[in-house]
Write a protein that holds these residues in place. Sequence first.
Motif, mmCIF file in Angstrom:
data_model
loop_
_atom_site.group_PDB
_atom_site.id
_atom_site.type_symbol
_atom_site.label_atom_id
_atom_site.label_comp_id
_atom_site.label_asym_id
_atom_site.label_seq_id
_atom_site.Cartn_x
_atom_site.Cartn_y
_atom_site.Cartn_z
ATOM 1 N N PRO A 51 0.828 -1.214 0.000
ATOM 2 C CA PRO A 51 0.000 0.000 0.000
ATOM 3 C C PRO A 51 0.860 1.261 0.000
ATOM 4 O O PRO A 51 1.850 1.339 0.717
ATOM 5 N N GLN A 52 0.463 2.236 -0.825
ATOM 6 C CA GLN A 52 1.238 3.465 -0.954
ATOM 7 C C GLN A 52 0.896 4.498 0.112
ATOM 8 O O GLN A 52 1.698 5.370 0.416
ATOM 9 N N ARG A 53 -0.285 4.427 0.673
ATOM 10 C CA ARG A 53 -0.712 5.445 1.632
ATOM 11 C C ARG A 53 -0.580 5.006 3.073
ATOM 12 O O ARG A 53 -0.794 5.796 3.988
ATOM 13 N N ARG A 54 -0.227 3.758 3.302
ATOM 14 C CA ARG A 54 -0.147 3.247 4.659
ATOM 15 C C ARG A 54 1.170 2.499 4.852
ATOM 16 O O ARG A 54 1.550 1.666 4.031
ATOM 17 N N ALA A 55 1.878 2.836 5.917
ATOM 18 C CA ALA A 55 3.072 2.090 6.288
ATOM 19 C C ALA A 55 2.636 0.927 7.173
ATOM 20 O O ALA A 55 1.796 1.092 8.057
ATOM 21 N N PHE A 56 3.184 -0.252 6.924
ATOM 22 C CA PHE A 56 2.717 -1.430 7.644
ATOM 23 C C PHE A 56 3.868 -2.176 8.293
ATOM 24 O O PHE A 56 5.026 -2.037 7.910
ATOM 25 N N HIS A 57 3.516 -2.949 9.297
ATOM 26 C CA HIS A 57 4.485 -3.789 9.998
ATOM 27 C C HIS A 57 3.824 -5.137 10.267
ATOM 28 O O HIS A 57 2.756 -5.197 10.877
ATOM 29 N N ALA A 58 4.431 -6.217 9.785
ATOM 30 C CA ALA A 58 3.864 -7.549 9.980
ATOM 31 C C ALA A 58 3.914 -7.943 11.443
ATOM 32 O O ALA A 58 4.922 -7.723 12.123
ATOM 33 N N LEU A 59 2.833 -8.530 11.934
ATOM 34 C CA LEU A 59 2.740 -8.922 13.333
ATOM 35 C C LEU A 59 3.146 -10.376 13.556
ATOM 36 O O LEU A 59 2.974 -10.900 14.655
ATOM 37 N N GLN A 60 3.685 -11.033 12.528
ATOM 38 C CA GLN A 60 4.132 -12.403 12.665
ATOM 39 C C GLN A 60 5.407 -12.573 11.833
ATOM 40 O O GLN A 60 5.819 -11.670 11.125
ATOM 41 N N SER A 61 5.997 -13.735 11.964
ATOM 42 C CA SER A 61 7.226 -14.022 11.236
ATOM 43 C C SER A 61 6.974 -13.981 9.726
ATOM 44 O O SER A 61 5.861 -14.193 9.249
ATOM 45 N N ASP A 62 8.043 -13.688 8.966
ATOM 46 C CA ASP A 62 7.920 -13.697 7.506
ATOM 47 C C ASP A 62 8.128 -15.097 6.938
ATOM 48 O O ASP A 62 8.307 -15.270 5.732
ATOM 49 N N THR A 63 8.092 -16.108 7.800
ATOM 50 C CA THR A 63 8.211 -17.506 7.363
ATOM 51 C C THR A 63 6.928 -18.252 7.714
ATOM 52 O O THR A 63 6.427 -18.144 8.834
ATOM 53 N N VAL A 64 6.380 -18.978 6.738
ATOM 54 C CA VAL A 64 5.170 -19.770 6.981
ATOM 55 C C VAL A 64 5.435 -21.213 6.572
ATOM 56 O O VAL A 64 6.385 -21.512 5.846
ATOM 57 N N SER A 65 4.591 -22.096 7.071
ATOM 58 C CA SER A 65 4.652 -23.500 6.679
ATOM 59 C C SER A 65 3.645 -23.724 5.557
ATOM 60 O O SER A 65 2.479 -23.348 5.671
ATOM 61 N N ILE A 66 4.093 -24.325 4.459
ATOM 62 C CA ILE A 66 3.187 -24.614 3.342
ATOM 63 C C ILE A 66 3.025 -26.124 3.210
ATOM 64 O O ILE A 66 3.971 -26.888 3.417
#
Length: 315
Positions: A51-66
């Motif tokens: 998103p260009q109008r909102r700065a974001f921060h992930a609340l979980q790890s950037d690693t997931v199990s697939i």
Amino acid sequence: MAIIKLSATERRRASVFITCLLLAIAAWIMVKLSNTYNYNVKAVLTYRNAPQRRAFHALQSDTVSITQKATGWQIISSKLKRDNRTLRIDLKRLEYDSHVVLSSQLPTINANRAADNKIIAFSPDTLYFDFMHRSVRRVPVQLVKSIQYQQQFGQSGNIVLKPAYITITGPTNRINKITAWRTDSLVMTDVSEKISARINLVSSTEGNVAIYPKVVEVKVPVEEFTEKTVLLPVKLVGNLDFYNVKIFPQRVKVTFTTSLSSFADVDVPLFEAQADLHLWRAYNYTSLPVKVTRLPAFCKVVSIEPRNVDFIIKK
């Protein structure tokens, strides 16, 4: 220890039995590896359409199990190759929402994967994000380099970066801490001519921080160097009591290297040599070492003759 002796007939029967057993085991393994299984692997998330109008921060790890469905052969091949362990996730939904459901993007994600390597589930399936004020800032580019020159060659002027500044966007509290942005390493050896190259900037490790541009041009002037010698007057410093001091000799011979193009322009007014009388007062020096405290950029002192000067104080 007793040794069992088998007749020729018994040896043939044992050999046939072992061969059949090995064939049966091989057939069982082939059947098992041909079956389809669900298996889990870890994958690192990367983001697109932030998103260009909102700065974001992930609340979980950037690693997931697939979870993937594949045959035993494919599972072994995947573990050996360790491929397809990165997933690009579309964040367009964050323009109006605070979470992204990964399973909703399965058709798009699987469209770019091989038919025998499809994903069927994620854990976790929903990514949640925190939002904050987004800012824009310009910071200087910092070149990371390791350049080795041929003998008698060297850098003869300032390095030029185009652009010298880049624009970063992201959360205010994050980008306010960034004072410069580094490039990938420029590594060169045996250099004897000017350098002109395009080099990537280090990628952002945070999905909510973006940089522009991502590539800069680097120009490093390189010339052949030669030696030149000048006679410099020695300036006395540290004479806090204003003694009447005479130094001998009053000039020293300084040999330095300079580029061929600057040879005629580099002369005495661009240098300064000093001797510090404080060394006599504090440490009882009987002679004072001479230091070149000012010299043109990219010139290097080779020798100073003499290295020390004598002095007489008249009280």
